[in-house]
Scaffold this motif. Structure first.
Motif, PDB file in Angstrom:
ATOM      1  N   LYS A  37      38.777  23.753  37.939  1.00 32.06           N
ATOM      2  CA  LYS A  37      37.468  24.396  37.972  1.00 32.06           C
ATOM      3  C   LYS A  37      37.381  25.417  39.093  1.00 32.06           C
ATOM      4  N   ASP A  38      37.975  25.108  40.225  1.00 32.84           N
ATOM      5  CA  ASP A  38      37.931  26.056  41.357  1.00 32.84           C
ATOM      6  C   ASP A  38      38.680  27.341  41.021  1.00 32.84           C
ATOM      7  N   GLU A  39      39.798  27.205  40.332  1.00 39.19           N
ATOM      8  CA  GLU A  39      40.548  28.408  39.954  1.00 39.19           C
ATOM      9  C   GLU A  39      39.774  29.232  38.936  1.00 39.19           C
ATOM     10  N   ILE A  40      39.063  28.578  38.021  1.00 38.97           N
ATOM     11  CA  ILE A  40      38.237  29.316  37.056  1.00 38.97           C
ATOM     12  C   ILE A  40      37.148  30.090  37.794  1.00 38.97           C
ATOM     13  N   GLY A  41      36.497  29.426  38.772  1.00 38.70           N
ATOM     14  CA  GLY A  41      35.462  30.099  39.560  1.00 38.70           C
ATOM     15  C   GLY A  41      36.014  31.276  40.342  1.00 38.70           C
ATOM     16  N   ASP A  42      37.208  31.105  40.964  1.00 39.28           N
ATOM     17  CA  ASP A  42      37.804  32.202  41.725  1.00 39.28           C
ATOM     18  C   ASP A  42      38.168  33.377  40.809  1.00 39.28           C
ATOM     19  N   ASP A  43      38.705  33.040  39.627  1.00 41.98           N
ATOM     20  CA  ASP A  43      39.046  34.112  38.684  1.00 41.98           C
ATOM     21  C   ASP A  43      37.790  34.838  38.228  1.00 41.98           C
ATOM     22  N   LEU A  44      36.714  34.100  37.974  1.00 38.97           N
ATOM     23  CA  LEU A  44      35.453  34.715  37.572  1.00 38.97           C
ATOM     24  C   LEU A  44      34.924  35.628  38.674  1.00 38.97           C
ATOM     25  N   LYS A  45      35.021  35.178  39.914  1.00 41.27           N
ATOM     26  CA  LYS A  45      34.532  36.000  41.019  1.00 41.27           C
ATOM     27  C   LYS A  45      35.348  37.280  41.151  1.00 41.27           C
ATOM     28  N   ARG A  46      36.663  37.206  40.913  1.00 42.34           N
ATOM     29  CA  ARG A  46      37.495  38.409  40.973  1.00 42.34           C
ATOM     30  C   ARG A  46      37.091  39.404  39.874  1.00 42.34           C
ATOM     31  N   GLN A  47      36.757  38.898  38.673  1.00 44.96           N
ATOM     32  CA  GLN A  47      36.346  39.803  37.599  1.00 44.96           C
ATOM     33  C   GLN A  47      34.985  40.429  37.886  1.00 44.96           C
ATOM     34  N   LEU A  48      34.110  39.670  38.565  1.00 41.47           N
ATOM     35  CA  LEU A  48      32.790  40.214  38.894  1.00 41.47           C
ATOM     36  C   LEU A  48      32.835  41.187  40.063  1.00 41.47           C
ATOM     37  N   LYS A  49      33.930  41.161  40.824  1.00 39.64           N
ATOM     38  CA  LYS A  49      34.056  42.020  42.001  1.00 39.64           C
ATOM     39  C   LYS A  49      33.929  43.501  41.650  1.00 39.64           C
ATOM     40  N   LYS A  50      34.454  43.881  40.498  1.00 39.02           N
ATOM     41  CA  LYS A  50      34.445  45.294  40.124  1.00 39.02           C
ATOM     42  C   LYS A  50      33.034  45.811  39.827  1.00 39.02           C
ATOM     43  N   PHE A  51      32.073  44.884  39.561  1.00 39.63           N
ATOM     44  CA  PHE A  51      30.701  45.305  39.292  1.00 39.63           C
ATOM     45  C   PHE A  51      29.894  45.499  40.581  1.00 39.63           C
ATOM     46  N   GLU A  52      30.393  44.993  41.693  1.00 44.81           N
ATOM     47  CA  GLU A  52      29.631  45.071  42.936  1.00 44.81           C
ATOM     48  C   GLU A  52      29.432  46.523  43.377  1.00 44.81           C
ATOM     49  N   ASP A  53      30.534  47.257  43.555  1.00 36.72           N
ATOM     50  CA  ASP A  53      30.401  48.653  43.984  1.00 36.72           C
ATOM     51  C   ASP A  53      29.734  49.504  42.910  1.00 36.72           C
ATOM     52  N   ARG A  54      30.021  49.200  41.643  1.00 41.27           N
ATOM     53  CA  ARG A  54      29.486  50.012  40.544  1.00 41.27           C
ATOM     54  C   ARG A  54      27.982  49.816  40.408  1.00 41.27           C
ATOM     55  N   TRP A  55      27.490  48.605  40.594  1.00 38.49           N
ATOM     56  CA  TRP A  55      26.078  48.322  40.400  1.00 38.49           C
ATOM     57  C   TRP A  55      25.302  48.203  41.725  1.00 38.49           C
ATOM     58  N   GLY A  56      25.986  48.228  42.860  1.00 40.64           N
ATOM     59  CA  GLY A  56      25.305  48.131  44.148  1.00 40.64           C
ATOM     60  C   GLY A  56      24.766  46.738  44.435  1.00 40.64           C
ATOM     61  N   ILE A  57      25.518  45.717  44.046  1.00 37.96           N
ATOM     62  CA  ILE A  57      25.100  44.335  44.285  1.00 37.96           C
ATOM     63  C   ILE A  57      26.236  43.587  44.981  1.00 37.96           C
ATOM     64  N   LEU A  58      25.915  42.378  45.500  1.00 31.74           N
ATOM     65  CA  LEU A  58      26.901  41.515  46.156  1.00 31.74           C
ATOM     66  C   LEU A  58      26.797  40.106  45.577  1.00 31.74           C
ATOM     67  N   PHE A  59      27.942  39.506  45.275  1.00 34.10           N
ATOM     68  CA  PHE A  59      27.982  38.114  44.824  1.00 34.10           C
ATOM     69  C   PHE A  59      28.318  37.231  46.034  1.00 34.10           C
ATOM     70  N   ASP A  60      27.365  36.393  46.423  1.00 37.12           N
ATOM     71  CA  ASP A  60      27.579  35.495  47.566  1.00 37.12           C
ATOM     72  C   ASP A  60      28.369  34.257  47.173  1.00 37.12           C
TER      73      ASP A  60
END
Length: 331
Positions: free
Chosen positions: A138-161
């Motif tokens: 489960k932790d690896e799934i969460g880390d992989d999900l966070k890596r995929q969401l990383k590309k939306f941070e700069d594009r959308w101006g948001i941060l995933f805590d």
């Protein structure tokens, strides 16, 4: 969420005024109709003939749930969450990119979009995993999900805590039962193999222990014999030492008694000699006293004779005087 929105709307209305528009401390205030977006966190603007957009700057948490097919085309359910917020360093990017124009729920559209992105990202991850990996990692799934969401941070101006997976489950009951059955069978097999190995190890250890016990018993018997022999020698040596000590004490006592007897005899002899000497001295003194008494008696007798003679002379003188006086009277 309804209570949260109701409270949020009530706070916003309390800040509404006739001349000024004021934002909450955790809310961006943006003027609508300007070319350049200048969001102000907790700001205040003059309201006349202007419209404003309010964008919450607090942390938002969305929850998602999805059914996925893994690499073996088996159904796997995943429940997760993601906490995000507008990038405080570049809030203008999020305000220019995302839709916050729902006055009652300004973050709902963005949450919906992000939920869809999370669901698709999880499906992509699960599609390349086995059931066992999906259940254990489960932790690896969460880390992989966070890596995929990383590309939306700069594009959308948001941060995933924080991004995490709460639960992973098997959708097919039959498959779950089969996996449980396979797991239980494997578990029983492992237990049986472990029991056989354990019995062998126990038997081997018992043989080793038995041999070691026999060896230890022989060594113990030898040690006990040596200890018994040493004890007998020690007892004999102690007995001899005690007899020597008793003999020495008896000799010392005899010498002490002899010395005391000799001292007593000498003391008695000294006392008898002293008594004899004292007796002789007393006899000598008594003889001296007796001699003195005799001498005094002789002197007394002599004195008495002298006194008698003197008395006679005195009588003669008196008579002569009386005769002389009588003759003078007669004449």
């Amino acid at each position: 969420m309804a209570d949260y929105n109701t409270g949020y709307i009530a706070k916003r209305r309390n800040l509404s005024g006739v001349f000024f528009e004021t934002a909450l401390p955790n809310e961006y205030l943006v003027e609508i109709g300007t070319r350049k977006v200048k969001p102000i966190l907790g700001g205040r603007r003059f309201r006349l003939f202007k419209k404003f957009l309010r964008v919450p700057g607090s942390v938002e948490t969305l929850y998602f749930q999805t059914d996925n097919a893994n690499q073996d085309f088996q159904g796997i359910g995943v429940e997760g969450y993601a906490s995000w917020r507008i990038d405080p360093d570049h809030p203008e990017v999020a305000i220019a990119t995302l839709d916050f124009f729902d006055e009652d729920k300004p973050m709902s559209d963005t949450n919906l979009k992000l939920t869809t992105i999370c669901v698709e990202a999880v499906r992509h991850v699960i599609a390349n995993m086995s059931i066992e990996d999906a259940l254990k990692k489960k932790d690896e799934i969460g880390d992989d999900l966070k890596r995929q969401l990383k590309k939306f941070e700069d594009r959308w101006g948001i941060l995933f805590d924080q991004v995490g997976i709460k639960k992973v489950s098997i959708m097919s009951e039959k498959l779950f039962e089969d996996l449980q059955s396979e797991y239980r069978d494997q578990l029983r097999l492992n237990v049986a193999i472990t029991r056989i190995k354990t019995d062998r190890e126990i038997a081997g250890k018992e043989n080793i222990t038995r041999e070691e016990t026999q060896t230890d018993q022989m060594e113990t018997d030898q040690k006990l014999l040596l200890i018994a022999s040493d004890n007998e020698n020690t007892i004999a040596r102690d007995k001899l030492e005690k007899e020597q000590i008793i003999a020495e004490q008896a000799r010392i006592i005899e010498e002490e008694q002899y010395r005391r007897a000799a001292e007593f005899t000498t003391e008695q002899q000294d006392k008898e000699y002293a008594a004899k000497m004292q007796e002789q001295q007393l006899k000598a003194e008594l003889q001296e006293l007796e001699s003195g008494v005799l001498s005094n008696e002789r002197e007394l007798e002599s004195t008495r004779g002298d006194i008698a003679e003197r008395k006679l002379e005195i009588l003669k003188i008196r008579r002569i005087i009386e005769q002389s006086f009588s003759e003078s009277q007669l004449s």
